[in-house]
Design a protein around this motif. Structure first.
Motif, short mmCIF file in Angstrom:
data_model
loop_
_atom_site.label_atom_id
_atom_site.label_comp_id
_atom_site.label_asym_id
_atom_site.label_seq_id
_atom_site.Cartn_x
_atom_site.Cartn_y
_atom_site.Cartn_z
N ALA A 159 32.21 41.57 42.72
CA ALA A 159 31.88 42.92 43.17
C ALA A 159 31.57 42.96 44.66
O ALA A 159 31.01 43.93 45.17
N SER A 160 31.99 41.91 45.38
CA SER A 160 31.71 41.83 46.81
C SER A 160 32.33 43.01 47.56
O SER A 160 33.46 43.42 47.29
N LYS A 161 31.58 43.53 48.52
CA LYS A 161 32.06 44.63 49.36
C LYS A 161 32.51 44.12 50.73
O LYS A 161 32.73 44.92 51.65
N GLN B 18 34.40 43.11 53.96
CA GLN B 18 35.59 43.71 54.56
C GLN B 18 36.48 42.68 55.24
O GLN B 18 37.65 42.96 55.53
N PHE C 107 33.29 37.49 53.44
CA PHE C 107 33.43 37.10 52.03
C PHE C 107 33.11 35.61 51.85
O PHE C 107 32.40 35.22 50.92
N GLU D 33 29.44 34.81 51.95
CA GLU D 33 28.83 35.21 50.68
C GLU D 33 29.13 34.18 49.59
O GLU D 33 28.26 33.77 48.81
N LYS E 245 40.01 37.37 44.92
CA LYS E 245 39.15 37.36 43.73
C LYS E 245 39.95 36.97 42.50
O LYS E 245 39.48 36.19 41.64
#
Length: 353
Positions: free
Chosen positions: A70-72, A74, A79, A82, A123
């Motif tokens: 569900a990473s936002k 950009q 990413f 995270e 993903k």
């Protein structure tokens, strides 16, 4: 498959979610639980709801995907930061099983190889890599079982420690894989299972799993192993492992080292069942393996009530290291390793599965 030949999956990916068999509830309850967050996965690994080196690695791989699905972010850089933070978090759940770190690094490598793709594709690649790790583990375990079968004969009796069956892997197990495969081909291999103090993985899990499959299993307390061996009832000892050092020293559930000493004294072959992913060539020998120490309550209150005086000092290592000179063979999916292990390990790691 009839009712006496039923195996249970330790974990599965179902409807977009990681589902595990809560092994802390066995043998009294068979309960599958949903792990929806990275915190859920960390907790499940730490509290031994999912356990066994291969299964831990698989759960961690899915956990890392769950942490970023569900990473936002950009950009890939955002990413990746995270992802790495969540990788470090999951790696802190258990220190000894090398599969945990191996699987997380493999997921990280897959992300890096996909960095030019869009976020959705990255993903998806991560999820596919977790699936690959699970599927490959199933294939590896079957190959380990087939290799171990070449060292056994029909009507033999083996002794095992802790749980290295299907509950500890994607399927089949490592140390128990030849027992399941032998059953399928009509052999009658009997098993003595150590209860495996203090968390009783042998009593709660191995005995239960073998009975589910209709295999002749006898449960003994850990301190009965020498007596049973002295009776001539054991033809081989087979255990799994959580890490194999570059020289062949192997870390496994506490009590394994003692079994290896006893097997040597009684001239019984002692086999380690090890997926090649548990071999850590960056760890030179057993002295460099970090041994997890767990809370003393596992010993003092492990049977549902206190069995030791309050305030007593407790030493509770979860693993010990079996020196390579006590190991008859290390059996991997790529082949059977025999001494000298340093050279055998280098050679086996060059082979393709």
């Amino acid at each position: 498959m009839d009712k006496t030949k039923k195996s249970m999956l330790s974990l599965k990916w179902e409807d977009g979610n990681l589902v595990i068999l809560d092994q802390t509830k066995l043998p009294m309850e068979t309960e599958y639980i949903l792990l929806e967050t990275v915190e859920d996965v960390w907790d499940a690994i730490f509290k031994l709801k999912v356990r066994g080196a291969p299964a831990i690695g698989i759960a961690a791989a899915y956990g890392l995907y769950i942490s970023v699905r569900a990473s936002k972010a950009q950009s890939f850089e955002e990413f990746y930061e995270e992802l790495r933070n969540n990788e470090d978090y999951l790696a802190s759940s258990r220190p000894t099983a090398v599969n945990l770190f191996w699987a997380l690094k493999r997921m990280e490598k897959r992300a890096l190889s996909s960095k030019e793709k869009n976020m959705g594709e990255i993903k998806e690649d991560l999820l596919q890599e977790a699936h690959n790790i699970r599927q490959e583990d199933e294939q590896m375990c079957k190959a380990i079982g087939e290799n171990l079968l070449t060292l056994l004969k029909d009507e033999m009796t083996v002794l095992t420690h802790c749980n290295a069956g299907g509950l500890a892997t994607a399927k089949y197990g490592t140390a128990l894989a030849p027992v399941f495969l032998a059953k399928d081909k009509g052999w009658n291999i009997k098993v003595f299972a150590d209860e495996t103090r203090p968390l009783l993985q042998g009593a709660r899990l191995t005995a239960w799993e073998l009975m589910q499959y209709g295999i002749d299993v006898t449960l003994i307390c850990d301190n009965m192993a020498a007596h049973v061996m002295s009776k001539g009832w054991i033809d081989a000892v087979i255990t799994g492992c959580d890490r194999v050092a570059a020289n062949g020293d192997a870390a496994n559930k506490i009590g394994t080292y003692g079994l290896a000493v006893l097997a040597k004294a009684h001239d019984i072959p002692f086999y380690i069942a090890a997926p090649s992913s548990t071999i850590d060539i960056d760890t030179s020998d057993g002295e460099d393996i970090v041994i997890e120490e767990r809370h003393g309550d596992e010993i003092c209150c492990g049977f549902g009530r206190r069995t030791a005086p309050k305030g007593v000092k407790v030493y509770n290592p979860a693993f010990d290291v079996t020196p390579c000179h006590l190991i008859t063979a290390i059996v991997t999916e790529k082949g059977i390793l025999t001494p000298p292990y340093s050279e055998a390990i280098k050679e086996i790691l060059l082979k393709q599965v």
